[in-house]
Write an enzyme that holds these catalytic residues in place. Structure first.
Site, short mmCIF file in Angstrom:
data_model
loop_
_atom_site.label_atom_id
_atom_site.label_comp_id
_atom_site.label_asym_id
_atom_site.label_seq_id
_atom_site.Cartn_x
_atom_site.Cartn_y
_atom_site.Cartn_z
N SER A 481 0.92 -1.16 -0.09
CA SER A 481 0.01 -0.27 0.11
C SER A 481 0.94 1.19 0.11
O SER A 481 1.52 1.65 -1.05
CB SER A 481 -0.94 -0.18 1.21
OG SER A 481 -2.22 0.70 0.86
N ASP A 492 9.95 5.93 -10.23
CA ASP A 492 9.45 6.69 -11.34
C ASP A 492 10.20 8.16 -11.73
O ASP A 492 10.63 8.50 -12.61
CB ASP A 492 8.02 6.99 -11.26
CG ASP A 492 7.19 5.65 -11.35
OD1 ASP A 492 7.87 4.88 -11.71
OD2 ASP A 492 6.10 6.00 -10.96
N LYS A 506 -0.97 -4.18 -3.17
CA LYS A 506 -2.19 -3.81 -2.72
C LYS A 506 -2.26 -2.47 -3.08
O LYS A 506 -1.79 -1.27 -2.60
CB LYS A 506 -2.34 -4.00 -1.13
CG LYS A 506 -3.69 -3.37 -0.58
CD LYS A 506 -3.85 -3.23 0.75
CE LYS A 506 -5.20 -2.88 1.04
NZ LYS A 506 -5.63 -1.58 0.89
#
Length: 713
Positions: A481, A492, A506
């Site tokens: 999460s 990224d 998740k």
């Protein structure tokens, strides 16, 4: 809104006595449930709630799944699996009879008809009580311990029992194995057969007693879990008692050993180690270890095999400062192994205060220079919401704590920083965003898509950067999460190197909703007229009709990729025994799929593609000559082999004792090999087992960071 990041399923095996009467009604038998003995039947409130839960999942959840034949199939399989996953109670004839419900059970729920589900539940209860009574009688029977025969403990891959005789034969062998296992744990040459029989009688008598105390609320909880898990593994209905327990667990303090437990194949199994608790600090317990006995202080062990989960938890939990001893079957090992004993002092675990901590490690580079790496361990993304809402300037949060640590590391002139997110199950979304901001300038961090398909981009608005040097993030299969949001953003942006194994996957958001919001005034009047406005078992302060934690949104990385199902893949990969097929979101059949949306506009800080390739090459070369790495691979291979094994267990005392002694020697030699690698004293027979805290993953991550520093220069 509650961002529910719990990554385990709250399951329980519940048993009780039942007497069933079935009357044919068209092609599908309609069950007439009689008030006989402790036979269970749904209340009017259960029927109303079931109907509303189906409506919520059809109209308001992210997935919006209609009650249909295909969903009925999944619900049916879930219910059978939850009740008797090991195939130790039901007969083939029972399962054949249940088949008439396979394509219609979800539609029954939609109409408020729970009769088919309760019939399945009650049939299981009847079988379980019958075999437990039979097992109890078998304890005093004569068992030939010289006879060569075998016993399969976990029968999930086998067929259902074809007859009652076949079922009883399985349980005769189980009792024989239990007695034999107890005998082999006795002191050498000491006859304790009477004591072992008494221990086993207590085990089965306790099971029968618990079975008879099971009520319709217990059955309803299990039945609704079978339905919600067919839609989404993180959507769950909690009856009033379970709802109160869940909310206390999420918001208050706990006293105990600091582990989340789940019942698997009638054994209490560790599914999460809570950071900051006694189990976390002691490091003796591991995920998937099974607790088979509990002793208070230096008292006698109490056998807890087959207990209800709540009853077992009550024995394990306790007041701060008290001592509990646990009898453990280690993860990945057969039930015939010699149990390990773990001694823990219970403590108070304040969930909100699982704080970030730092250490500074020194690693020697190829140039002979010593590099200093600051390691920040973060067990979860926490924030004191109450103090934050009150605008307390000193409120506690992940970002504030890590910022202070980074300030210290800057002053101490470390060469690199590593953030360890292993086993970090998530927490506050706000903190995941703000923590990312400590390593990047302003920019997007995560995208959230709601049930209407609308996308909201969450930004870091603070242009200040707390650490600008080489940065690494360690993740594993239990990083979930919020951890995945942070690691994905760092990857990224090209801000740091991600190390470890693929994360949990998740990528969904849950909201906890009081069911009373969905119960119409008409139904409330009906329930009041029937005297069912509040069940006698409902604790004070618990939601009257329970609560549903429903999936309402999905996370996406700034590059448009969902974190759901796939998780985050590391740049430098380490092997793990926790595979995607067995652990994580991808192991859940009803999990939402991975997908992709449009990328946000963000400016990459750096392109680490070339550096990561070079780091991977150096890492691979180092591993070829690493004895520790070879040791890790052997451990993973052994764990996987044992975990997937359904090898029959010998019921010959001589043969089983030989196998157990061989396993004991093998485990001792294995540990000594690791101790030898680290120039530590070897473990000798008769000595207490030493605690081993060598962290190969962290050690090699530091080596990668040392390479990273050199390449950056």
């Amino acid at each position: 809104m509650l961002f529910h990041n719990t990554i385990y399923m709250f399951k329980n095996f519940l048993v009780c006595l039942a007497f069933i009467s079935v009357v044919a009604c068209g092609s599908k038998p309609r069950v007439i449930i009689e008030e006989v003995g402790v036979n269970l039947k749904p209340s009017l409130q259960h029927e109303v709630i079931a109907k509303e839960v189906v409506g919520i999942l059809e109209n308001y959840s992210y997935k919006k799944v209609s009650a249909s034949d295909s969903i009925s199939n999944i619900v049916y399989d879930n219910l059978i699996k939850t009740l008797d996953e090991g195939k130790n109670y039901l007969l083939q004839s029972d399962v054949d009879e249940f088949q008439v419900y396979r394509n219609s059970i979800s539609q029954d729920f939609k109409n408020g008809d729970l009769s088919s589900a309760f019939h399945i539940f009650n049939t299981y209860n009847k079988r379980s009580l019958e075999v437990l009574q039979y097992a109890l009688a078998q304890i005093d029977a004569t068992h030939d311990l010289t006879k060569e025969e075998s016993y399969v403990n976990y029968r999930d891959k086998l067929n259902w029992f074809k007859s009652d005789a076949e079922l009883k034969e399985q349980w005769r062998k189980r009792v024989k194995f239990d007695l034999l296992s107890l005998k082999l744990t006795s002191a050498e040459g000491k006859d304790e057969s009477a004591k072992h029989k008494e221990t086993l009688k207590k085990r089965y008598t306790n099971l029968i007693s618990q079975a008879k105390q099971t009520n319709s609320n217990d059955a309803f909880q299990l039945i609704m879990s079978a339905y919600t898990n067919a839609i989404d593994p993180h959507t769950t209905y909690y009856n009033p008692s379970f709802a109160q327990r869940f909310n206390e667990d999420m918001s208050n303090t706990l006293e105990g050993i600091g582990a989340r437990l789940q019942m698997e194949n009638e054994m209490v199994t560790i599914k999460e180690i809570i950071a900051g608790g006694p189990a976390f600090k002691d490091k003796s317990l591991k995920i998937d270890d099974r607790i088979i006995g509990v002793a208070q202080g230096d008292g006698e062990f109490e056998d807890i095999i087959g207990w209800r989960l709540d009853a077992a938890v009550a024995k394990i939990k306790g007041k701060k400062g008290t001592v509990v001893r646990l009898k453990i079957l280690p993860a990945g090992q057969d039930i015939s192994v010699q149990p390990a004993i773990v001694k823990l002092t219970r403590d108070k675990i304040v969930i909100e205060e699982e704080s970030a901590k730092k250490t500074i490690k020194t690693v020697k580079g190829e140039d002979g220079k010593n590099y200093r790496v600051g390691v920040i361990t973060l067990p979860k993304f926490y924030i004191d919401f109450e103090a934050y809402r009150k605008r307390d300037p000193n409120y506690k949060s992940t970002t504030r704590d890590v910022r202070l640590i980074l300030d210290t590391l800057n002053r101490e002139n470390v060469d690199a920083v590593v953030l360890d997110l292993r086993n970090n199950g998530g927490g506050s979304l706000q903190e995941a965003i703000e923590l990312t901001g400590l390593f990047i300038e302003k920019g997007p961090v995560v995208q959230v898509k709601d049930t209407r398909g609308q996308i909201e981009i969450h930004q870091d608005e603070d242009s200040n950067v707390a650490w600008k040097g080489p940065f690494g993030v360690i993740i594993n299969r239990y990083s979930a999460s919020a951890s995945e949001i942070f690691a994905g953003a760092i990857q990224d942006y090209g801000r740091g190197v991600i190390l470890g194994s693929s994360s949990y996957g998740k990528g969904t958001v849950q909201s906890a909703v009081d069911m009373s919001r969905f119960i119409s005034s008409v139904n409330k009047l009906k329930l009041k007229a029937a005297g069912e406005t509040k069940d006698a078992d409902t604790p004070n302060g618990a939601p009257e009709f329970g609560q549903i934690n429903v999936t309402i949104a999905k996370f996406y990385r700034i590059n448009g990729s969902s974190t759901q199902h796939k998780g985050v893949d590391p740049d430098i990969t380490f092997p793990t025994q926790f595979t995607a097929e067995k652990y994580g979101e991808s192991s859940e059949p009803a999990a939402l799929p991975w997908d992709q949306i449009k990328s946000t506009n963000f400016n990459k800080i750096g392109d680490l593609k070339t550096i990561n390739t070079q780091l991977s090459t150096k890492h691979t070369a180092r591993m070829k000559n690493s004895a520790e790495y070879k040791f890790l691979l052997e451990d993973i291979e052994e764990f996987t082999k044992n975990f997937n094994s359904r090898t029959p267990i010998s019921l010959s005392e001589t043969k089983l004792k030989k196998e157990r002694d061989e396993n004991k020697t093998k485990n001792r030699n294995r540990l000594n090999k690791l101790l030898e690698l680290h120039n530590m004293p070897l473990w000798k027979e008769g000595q207490p087992q030493p605690k081993v805290e060598f962290d190969f993953i962290l050690g090699e991550s530091l080596n990668v960071m040392k390479d990273y520093i050199s390449l950056k220069k």
